[in-house]
Design a protein around this motif. Structure first.
Motif, PDB file in Angstrom:
ATOM      1  N   LEU A   1       6.225  15.130  11.065  1.00  0.00           N
ATOM      2  CA  LEU A   1       5.546  15.275   9.785  1.00  0.00           C
ATOM      3  C   LEU A   1       5.333  16.752   9.472  1.00  0.00           C
ATOM      4  N   GLY A   2       4.852  17.511  10.462  1.00  0.00           N
ATOM      5  CA  GLY A   2       4.626  18.941  10.248  1.00  0.00           C
ATOM      6  C   GLY A   2       5.918  19.669   9.917  1.00  0.00           C
ATOM      7  N   ALA A   3       7.015  19.289  10.588  1.00  0.00           N
ATOM      8  CA  ALA A   3       8.306  19.930  10.320  1.00  0.00           C
ATOM      9  C   ALA A   3       8.758  19.665   8.890  1.00  0.00           C
ATOM     10  N   ALA A   4       8.506  18.455   8.404  1.00  0.00           N
ATOM     11  CA  ALA A   4       8.869  18.134   7.028  1.00  0.00           C
ATOM     12  C   ALA A   4       8.074  18.993   6.050  1.00  0.00           C
ATOM     13  N   TYR A   5       6.783  19.174   6.349  1.00  0.00           N
ATOM     14  CA  TYR A   5       5.961  20.030   5.485  1.00  0.00           C
ATOM     15  C   TYR A   5       6.411  21.482   5.567  1.00  0.00           C
ATOM     16  N   GLU A   6       6.792  21.929   6.768  1.00  0.00           N
ATOM     17  CA  GLU A   6       7.239  23.311   6.908  1.00  0.00           C
ATOM     18  C   GLU A   6       8.498  23.566   6.086  1.00  0.00           C
ATOM     19  N   LYS A   7       9.354  22.552   5.985  1.00  0.00           N
ATOM     20  CA  LYS A   7      10.613  22.722   5.260  1.00  0.00           C
ATOM     21  C   LYS A   7      10.435  22.609   3.762  1.00  0.00           C
ATOM     22  N   TYR A   8       9.657  21.621   3.315  1.00  0.00           N
ATOM     23  CA  TYR A   8       9.551  21.333   1.888  1.00  0.00           C
ATOM     24  C   TYR A   8       8.180  21.624   1.279  1.00  0.00           C
ATOM     25  N   GLY A   9       7.123  21.553   2.101  1.00  0.00           N
ATOM     26  CA  GLY A   9       5.780  21.616   1.541  1.00  0.00           C
ATOM     27  C   GLY A   9       5.352  20.312   0.903  1.00  0.00           C
ATOM     28  N   PHE A  10       6.254  19.335   0.861  1.00  0.00           N
ATOM     29  CA  PHE A  10       6.013  18.026   0.243  1.00  0.00           C
ATOM     30  C   PHE A  10       6.450  16.929   1.201  1.00  0.00           C
ATOM     31  N   VAL A  11       5.728  15.811   1.186  1.00  0.00           N
ATOM     32  CA  VAL A  11       6.113  14.589   1.899  1.00  0.00           C
ATOM     33  C   VAL A  11       5.700  13.416   1.024  1.00  0.00           C
ATOM     34  N   ILE A  12       6.480  12.341   1.062  1.00  0.00           N
ATOM     35  CA  ILE A  12       6.145  11.117   0.340  1.00  0.00           C
ATOM     36  C   ILE A  12       5.612  10.091   1.339  1.00  0.00           C
ATOM     37  N   LEU A  13       4.438   9.536   1.055  1.00  0.00           N
ATOM     38  CA  LEU A  13       3.768   8.601   1.963  1.00  0.00           C
ATOM     39  C   LEU A  13       3.960   7.165   1.509  1.00  0.00           C
ATOM     40  N   GLN A  14       4.439   6.323   2.435  1.00  0.00           N
ATOM     41  CA  GLN A  14       4.534   4.885   2.216  1.00  0.00           C
ATOM     42  C   GLN A  14       3.420   4.172   2.985  1.00  0.00           C
ATOM     43  N   ASN A  15       3.113   2.960   2.562  1.00  0.00           N
ATOM     44  CA  ASN A  15       2.117   2.142   3.276  1.00  0.00           C
ATOM     45  C   ASN A  15       0.824   2.921   3.496  1.00  0.00           C
ATOM     46  N   HIS A  16       0.368   3.542   2.452  1.00  0.00           N
ATOM     47  CA  HIS A  16      -0.742   4.497   2.539  1.00  0.00           C
ATOM     48  C   HIS A  16      -2.118   3.855   2.448  1.00  0.00           C
ATOM     49  N   GLY A  17      -2.192   2.601   2.060  1.00  0.00           N
ATOM     50  CA  GLY A  17      -3.469   1.909   2.060  1.00  0.00           C
ATOM     51  C   GLY A  17      -4.216   1.899   0.746  1.00  0.00           C
ATOM     52  N   VAL A  18      -3.741   2.601  -0.288  1.00  0.00           N
ATOM     53  CA  VAL A  18      -4.382   2.537  -1.604  1.00  0.00           C
ATOM     54  C   VAL A  18      -3.797   1.328  -2.331  1.00  0.00           C
ATOM     55  N   PRO A  19      -4.613   0.333  -2.681  1.00  0.00           N
ATOM     56  CA  PRO A  19      -4.080  -0.919  -3.237  1.00  0.00           C
ATOM     57  C   PRO A  19      -3.305  -0.707  -4.539  1.00  0.00           C
ATOM     58  N   ASP A  20      -2.174  -1.389  -4.664  1.00  0.00           N
ATOM     59  CA  ASP A  20      -1.382  -1.313  -5.896  1.00  0.00           C
ATOM     60  C   ASP A  20      -2.197  -1.750  -7.103  1.00  0.00           C
ATOM     61  N   GLU A  21      -3.031  -2.768  -6.898  1.00  0.00           N
ATOM     62  CA  GLU A  21      -3.851  -3.281  -8.008  1.00  0.00           C
ATOM     63  C   GLU A  21      -4.783  -2.199  -8.537  1.00  0.00           C
ATOM     64  N   LEU A  22      -5.362  -1.410  -7.630  1.00  0.00           N
ATOM     65  CA  LEU A  22      -6.268  -0.334  -8.044  1.00  0.00           C
ATOM     66  C   LEU A  22      -5.505   0.745  -8.811  1.00  0.00           C
ATOM     67  N   ILE A  23      -4.314   1.085  -8.337  1.00  0.00           N
ATOM     68  CA  ILE A  23      -3.506   2.091  -9.017  1.00  0.00           C
ATOM     69  C   ILE A  23      -3.158   1.633 -10.428  1.00  0.00           C
ATOM     70  N   SER A  24      -2.726   0.378 -10.568  1.00  0.00           N
ATOM     71  CA  SER A  24      -2.355  -0.160 -11.882  1.00  0.00           C
ATOM     72  C   SER A  24      -3.559  -0.216 -12.818  1.00  0.00           C
ATOM     73  N   ARG A  25      -4.690  -0.659 -12.288  1.00  0.00           N
ATOM     74  CA  ARG A  25      -5.890  -0.781 -13.126  1.00  0.00           C
ATOM     75  C   ARG A  25      -6.370   0.584 -13.610  1.00  0.00           C
ATOM     76  N   SER A  26      -6.357   1.564 -12.723  1.00  0.00           N
ATOM     77  CA  SER A  26      -6.822   2.893 -13.122  1.00  0.00           C
ATOM     78  C   SER A  26      -5.874   3.517 -14.137  1.00  0.00           C
ATOM     79  N   LEU A  27      -4.575   3.245 -14.009  1.00  0.00           N
ATOM     80  CA  LEU A  27      -3.608   3.764 -14.978  1.00  0.00           C
ATOM     81  C   LEU A  27      -3.850   3.159 -16.359  1.00  0.00           C
ATOM     82  N   GLU A  28      -4.075   1.859 -16.413  1.00  0.00           N
ATOM     83  CA  GLU A  28      -4.335   1.217 -17.700  1.00  0.00           C
ATOM     84  C   GLU A  28      -5.631   1.739 -18.334  1.00  0.00           C
ATOM     85  N   CYS A  29      -6.663   1.922 -17.508  1.00  0.00           N
ATOM     86  CA  CYS A  29      -7.923   2.477 -18.023  1.00  0.00           C
ATOM     87  C   CYS A  29      -7.718   3.894 -18.551  1.00  0.00           C
TER      88      CYS A  29
END
Length: 331
Positions: free
Chosen positions: A35-63
């Motif tokens: 993970l650290g090597a990926a950050y050293e190369k790009y400064g960016f990483v994409i996280l999967q299975n991160h634990g923030v519910p999809d329903e919450l993301i969708s609801r906050s976007l609509e609001c």
């Protein structure tokens, strides 16, 4: 957070599943290093299975869409002059990237940490603004808490990568001046307007090239594209996370703390392609800040004869923040 094989054309995608199940196993599997090597190369990483519910993301976007659809007069009731946009609503045409001559094409909302009355840090963190219309406040507050928790987990892995104990950041961000920014990039054309005319506006883009101020940024996937990062070879690269992922990048404070071992990568949000100019863009970055009184003093594990200390003079995180807010014209 097992990382995919490196690919010069794609930001690495990692999963938090092993991390959440067994942190010691995660470290022994050398995932912290990957993970650290990926950050050293790009400064960016994409996280999967991160634990923030999809329903919450969708609801906050609509609001959020409903809030930004209010009239300018209604939204300006939630603007707080003199706070540098720290809380509430900031109108279109205000924020300007450091070094840019043109303001960004966006309006946004800031939500921060709730503190009890009389808290010793309340001079750094004013009360949040509550929106009367709809569920915008409750939804964004839930997102704030979820991303605050996720950010703490990411910092645990980065602490190990930097030669610190897993809990190094715990008492340094537990009362951090972190911000959830809800952004609306309006459509660039209206019905009947010429697309080429809209795109030729004098140099304005949705978000000019910049680096983030904070430790790390967690970005909930936008509904429209446009995010790009500047690779080490000077080429711009699109960042297109899979649906449901969180993009996480390093900010300037962590770059300074790590003596540039973890780089803060320049990024931008470009204007859409002609066929998408009639579509607005919404996104929700969470800027994870340390506690206001935290002293950013270069980690000894990141200093050597080959890599001398770039920042021999420490600075508090709040002093650093105020400098940068002035530079981007929010103060």
């Amino acid at each position: 957070m097992g990382a995919d094989a490196e690919d010069d054309d794609h930001v690495p995608v990692v999963s938090t599943e092993l991390y959440d199940a067994d942190f010691d196993a995660f470290v022994k599997a050398r995932n912290a290093r990957a993970l650290g090597a990926a950050y050293e190369k790009y400064g960016f990483v994409i996280l999967q299975n991160h634990g923030v519910p999809d329903e919450l993301i969708s609801r906050s976007l609509e609001c959020s869409k409903r809030f930004f659809a209010l009239s300018s007069e209604e939204k300006m009731r939630y603007h707080l002059p003199g706070l540098g946009g720290a809380r509430g609503y900031t109108a279109f045409g205000v924020e300007t990237a450091k070094g840019s001559a043109h303001h960004d094409l966006k309006e946004f909302w800031h939500l921060g940490r709730d503190l009890p009355v009389g808290h010793p840090l309340e001079r750094y963190m004013p009360p949040n603004v509550r929106v009367r219309e709809g569920d915008f406040t409750s939804a964004t507050t839930e997102v704030y808490r979820a991303l605050d928790a996720l950010g703490g987990r990411v910092l645990e892995a980065l602490a190990v990568h930097l030669g610190q104990t897993r809990d190094y950041f715990a008492d340094k961000v537990n009362e951090g001046n972190s911000i959830l920014r809800v952004i609306h990039y309006p459509a660039l054309v209206k019905e009947g307007q010429d697309v080429n005319e809209a795109l030729s506006k004098a140099g304005h883009v949705r978000a000019a090239a910049h680096e983030d101020i904070n430790l790390i940024t967690l970005l909930l996937g936008a509904d429209e594209g446009g995010l790009e990062l500047l690779r080490r070879d000077g080429k711009w690269m699109e960042v297109n996370p899979p649906p449901g992922c969180v993009t996480c990048n390093i900010g300037d404070m962590l770059q300074r703390l790590s003596n540039h071992r973890l780089p803060s990568t320049t990024h931008r949000v470009v204007n859409p392609k002609p066929e998408r100019t009639a579509f607005p863009r919404y996104s929700m970055p969470f800027f994870l800040h340390p506690n206001p009184d935290f002293v950013i003093d270069t980690l000894s594990t990141c200093v050597s004869e080959e890599h001398p200390n770039r920042y021999p003079e420490p600075i508090t995180s709040d002093e650093y923040l105020q400098q940068r807010l002035r530079e981007i014209k929010l103060k």
